[in-house]
Scaffold this active site. Structure first.
Site, PDB file in Angstrom:
ATOM      1  N   GLU A 188      11.138   1.274  -7.236  1.00  0.00           N
ATOM      2  CA  GLU A 188      10.466   0.729  -8.415  1.00  0.00           C
ATOM      3  C   GLU A 188       9.310   1.598  -8.873  1.00  0.00           C
ATOM      4  OE1 GLU A 188       8.440  -3.514  -9.718  1.00  0.00           O
ATOM      5  OE2 GLU A 188      10.176  -3.478  -8.398  1.00  0.00           O
ATOM      6  N   LYS A 189       8.638   2.244  -7.895  1.00  0.00           N
ATOM      7  CA  LYS A 189       7.453   3.032  -8.234  1.00  0.00           C
ATOM      8  C   LYS A 189       7.484   4.338  -7.452  1.00  0.00           C
ATOM      9  CE  LYS A 189       5.031  -1.401  -8.217  1.00  0.00           C
ATOM     10  NZ  LYS A 189       6.094  -2.066  -7.432  1.00  0.00           N
TER      11      LYS A 189
ATOM     12  N   ASP B 151      11.339  -3.668  -5.746  1.00  0.00           N
ATOM     13  CA  ASP B 151      10.709  -4.818  -5.094  1.00  0.00           C
ATOM     14  C   ASP B 151      11.734  -5.919  -4.839  1.00  0.00           C
ATOM     15  OD1 ASP B 151       8.305  -3.548  -5.082  1.00  0.00           O
ATOM     16  OD2 ASP B 151       7.402  -4.734  -6.689  1.00  0.00           O
TER      17      ASP B 151
ATOM     18  N   ASP C   4      12.557  -8.998  -5.230  1.00  0.00           N
ATOM     19  CA  ASP C   4      12.436 -10.255  -5.943  1.00  0.00           C
ATOM     20  C   ASP C   4      13.243 -10.171  -7.231  1.00  0.00           C
ATOM     21  OD1 ASP C   4      10.906  -8.617  -7.581  1.00  0.00           O
ATOM     22  OD2 ASP C   4       8.997  -9.532  -7.017  1.00  0.00           O
TER      23      ASP C   4
ATOM     24  N   TYR D  12       3.813  -7.008   1.308  1.00  0.00           N
ATOM     25  CA  TYR D  12       4.055  -7.287  -0.117  1.00  0.00           C
ATOM     26  C   TYR D  12       3.204  -8.465  -0.592  1.00  0.00           C
ATOM     27  CZ  TYR D  12       6.744  -8.153  -4.384  1.00  0.00           C
ATOM     28  OH  TYR D  12       7.133  -8.331  -5.685  1.00  0.00           O
TER      29      TYR D  12
ATOM     30  N   ARG E  44       2.997 -10.058  -3.761  1.00  0.00           N
ATOM     31  CA  ARG E  44       3.435 -11.010  -4.781  1.00  0.00           C
ATOM     32  C   ARG E  44       4.380 -12.046  -4.177  1.00  0.00           C
ATOM     33  NH1 ARG E  44       3.423  -8.209 -10.443  1.00  0.00           N
ATOM     34  NH2 ARG E  44       2.143  -6.378 -10.064  1.00  0.00           N
TER      35      ARG E  44
END
Length: 744
Positions: free
Chosen positions: A7-8, A101, A103, A318, A320
């Site tokens: 993702e990043k 991530d 999710d 993580y 979130r």
């Protein structure tokens, strides 16, 4: 070759290091048989309305609702370069490991790229909860099949598309109503932000309408054989309010005279040993609440700091997450994590040495785990001195909550004594702390609960023993309104909003889905409400509703402001994520609901009912042609909102804004980018040729000269069922015109 899609960039480099992919290239790292690349968050975004139809660019009520027949995404400006890198790497790969991530949002970010590139090969899923090397190796050894998490992508599409429909259509509709009423700001509407706004509006009105009431308490000094203690009078129900406060001063004074110097009996003497377990490790919303309460940090700020601890420093897992529990298979890793805490910070050594790594608190519970476990410290070596002050504060809070899991319960004896003197009842409580347990770790961080009585050490007594009142004091107090929301308490209210819902089934759904919003979105929702001038910060912590926010809540249908509605949406999305629901069915139902809401707005306009007239002008001059906050070009002409009803554009029929130029004030269409309609600045110039209305809207009202006539149907009287023309500004202007005759 296997391609890992993260993702990043920071994620990609961490995973690449463990995989041995250390050869750096533009937009990716490579190793033997593997490449690791990354997105930069969302590389694509929903196409704006005019990307579907040019006429949808203009904000006009007659174009609503806007519902695309074929949904489209477009590359963001900052994402084009990285997308080309990913697109090139996908050619010839044998497998893609989705490592975004773990999710719904992360799944969507990765899948939408693969879909855009039309990748049809094998997909596996890397499910990561921490970015330290040990956690990465463990996840790499337990890859999931891609089809297992694909439903998360379907739920992500449902969320983004439904939010787009609601946000685009209702924000345009109510902003246009606001413009016609003279308000220049954006009245944004969202399936989560609007119920959240209503929470603050309702709380503010409760505070403003609150009328304090005097109530009376009696505290009596009791003497018994083994000493003295203070007990509080328990008044009878009749003169009390719902909270049990005595409202009758005369009665309270009578009781004091009645019991002063008299003896009575101990009716209850009970001591119980209480073992209080440690508080659970933190999830994001509790972390945000605590950061707001302790240090006045905003929700968005707390999330950004926690994300930095996770990505930059590798200090925590993580962030979130909505879960406060830990998986059982991580229990064996506790000694390594505890050792890492002392390695990173020697000042924590005494507390770590006092911990028992064999103690298993209730936090270790596989049945309570959701997509991610609680936020805990990692075993990674970090430079504690490199943390900023705010990072250090949050890190300390997170590690202490983890460390507390390896301490015994806090134990104390809680004593209750009830007495009866002259037929009046008194009640006393006290406690004696015996074993501090986890309080050694978190004592300084604990908040005294509201309503806690003053602690006192009670003497040893037995039931039936005599007690004499040596003195009694009457205290007059006042009821208090609830506190205003802070960002922390508002997030808690969003999570516990189910208690405000009457329907038992919906209340259960809200409880099971942790209220409205998600851990990842709540901070952004509060930020949007503040930026749009619907909420504002008061002092260091408090949030208050603004006039525009209040009128918007009042104007919207109950189904939009009701938290139960958005909770049902989240439940449906969760069903889709678990393979038990259909994306097409969800969107079809959302479209039907939206059509009804827009129809209501059209009816309101036809009747000339505008709830935003007289609203103070907005301090924000955000261009409503952009549905999301972006950097705007400033107009050379200064926009001046007016509290009076704005005229309608002579060309497109939309709202107009009063502007200033070197030549003086004038009116111009709010949609300057697509419409050139103007009129002179004076309201008396409505007869100007520039004000000739759009023929589709009917002739200009001959009475007020400020709005066109609209066709309506009579519902009462001898002309019931017959069409007629009436001024759009009704009830401000009551001009009507029949087919052949005119009435005024």
């Amino acid at each position: 070759m296997i391609l890992y899609l993260c993702e990043k960039p920071s994620q990609g480099r961490d995973i690449g290091r463990v995989l041995g992919a250390t050869s750096r290239h533009e937009g990716y790292v490579a190793g033997a048989g593997v490449c690791v690349t990354w997105c930069i968050g969302h590389l694509m975004e929903m196409v704006a309305p005019d990307g579907y139809r040019p006429e949808w660019k203009s904000w006009r009520l007659d174009t609503l609702p806007i519902i695309p027949q074929q949904w489209q995404l477009e590359l963001t400006a900052r994402g084009r370069k990285q997308f080309k890198v990913i697109q090139g790497l996908l050619k010839g790969v044998t497998e893609v490991v989705l490592a975004t991530d773990a999710d719904r949002e992360g799944e969507t970010i990765g899948r939408e790229v693969l879909e855009r590139c039309q990748y049809r090969g094998k997909i596996s899923r890397l499910w990561l909860s921490a970015l330290d090397d040990a956690s990465i190796r463990k996840a790499l050894g337990n890859l999931l099949p891609g089809e297992q998490t694909e439903p998360l992508y379907q739920a992500g599409l449902g969320r983004s598309r439904a939010d787009w429909m609601v946000g685009m259509n209702l924000t345009r509709a109510y902003t246009l109503l606001g413009r016609q009423g003279g308000y220049a700001g954006v009245l944004s509407v969202g399936r989560v932000q609007t119920p959240t706004l209503k929470l603050v509006v309702d709380r503010d009105r409760l505070i403003e309408n609150f009328k304090p009431v005097d109530y009376f308490e009696i505290f009596a000094l009791h003497r018994v054989h083994s000493g003295t203690f203070i007990a509080k009078w328990v008044p009878p129900p009749k003169p009390c309010d719902a909270e049990g406060h005595c409202l009758d001063r005369t009665l309270a004074e009578t009781v004091i005279h009645k019991v002063q110097g008299h003896s009575g009996t101990i009716t209850k003497a009970e001591t119980k040993r209480v073992k209080e377990p440690p508080p659970l490790p933190l999830e994001l919303s509790t972390l945000q609440q605590e950061a707001s309460r302790r240090w006045g940090m905003g929700a968005k700020q707390t999330l950004e700091i926690a994300q930095s601890l996770y990505e930059k420093h590798k200090a925590v897992t993580y962030p979130r997450t909505d879960c406060r529990y830990l998986p059982s298979n991580q229990f064996k890793e506790a000694p390594a994590v505890l050792q890492g805490l002392t390695t990173n910070d020697a000042s924590l050594t005494p507390l770590v040495e006092g911990a028992d790594a064999q103690l298993r608190s209730k936090a270790w519970n596989d049945k309570k785990i959701t997509a991610h476990h609680a936020i805990i410290p990692t075993a990674a070596k970090i430079n504690i001195d490199a943390l900023s002050r705010e990072e250090a504060l949050l890190y300390d809070l997170i590690r202490r909550h983890y460390l507390a899991q390896f301490y015994p319960p806090f134990e104390y004896d809680r004593t209750v004594i009830d007495t009866q003197v002259a037929m009046e009842t008194f009640h006393a409580t006290g406690r004696v702390e015996l074993i501090p347990g986890w309080k050694r770790v978190l004592a300084a961080n604990q908040e005294k609960k509201e309503g806690d009585e003053d602690e006192q050490t009670l003497p040893v007594v037995r039931s039936g023993e005599a007690a004499t009142i040596e003195g009694a004091e009457l205290k007059q107090k006042q009821t208090k309104p609830p506190n205003r929301y802070t960002e922390g308490t508002l997030i808690q209210a969003m999570k516990s909003v189910g208690k405000l819902v009457e329907d038992a089934r919906l209340r259960k759904i809200l409880r099971e889905t942790s209220g409205i919003g998600t851990e990842a979105t709540r901070a952004a929702i509060l930020e949007t409400l503040i930026k749009r001038n619907l909420l504002a910060k008061q002092g260091k912590k408090s949030l208050v509703s603004m006039p525009a926010g209040r009128l918007l809540v009042d104007a919207l249908p109950h189904s939009v402001t009701d938290p139960a509605t958005t909770a049902v949406w989240e439940q449906t999305l969760d069903d889709i994520a678990h393979g038990g629901g259909s994306l097409e069915t969800f969107l079809a139902k959302s479209e039907l609901w939206l059509n009804k809401l827009i129809h209501n707005v059209h009816q309101r306009q036809q009747l000339g009912l505008n709830p935003f007239r007289g609203l103070p002008p907005s301090t924000s001059h955000t261009d409503p042609a952009q549905p999301t906050p972006r950097r705007q070009r400033r107009s050379k002409a200064e926009v001046t909102p007016t509290p009076n009803a704005a005229p309608l554009c002579p060309q497109c029929g939309g709202p107009m804004l009063q502007r200033k130029s070197p030549q003086g004030a004038f009116w111009s269409c709010a949609e300057q980018a697509t419409c050139t309609g103007t009129r002179p600045g004076s309201p008396l110039a409505a007869h100007s040729p520039l004000m000739q209305p759009n023929p589709e809207r009917g002739p200009l009202c001959p009475k007020c000269q400020q709005a066109p006539l609209v066709q309506r149907t009579a519902y009462r009287g001898k002309n019931s069922g017959q069409p007629f023309w009436g001024c759009q500004r009704y009830p401000q202007c009551r001009y009507t015109q029949a087919s052949q005759t005119t009435e005024s």
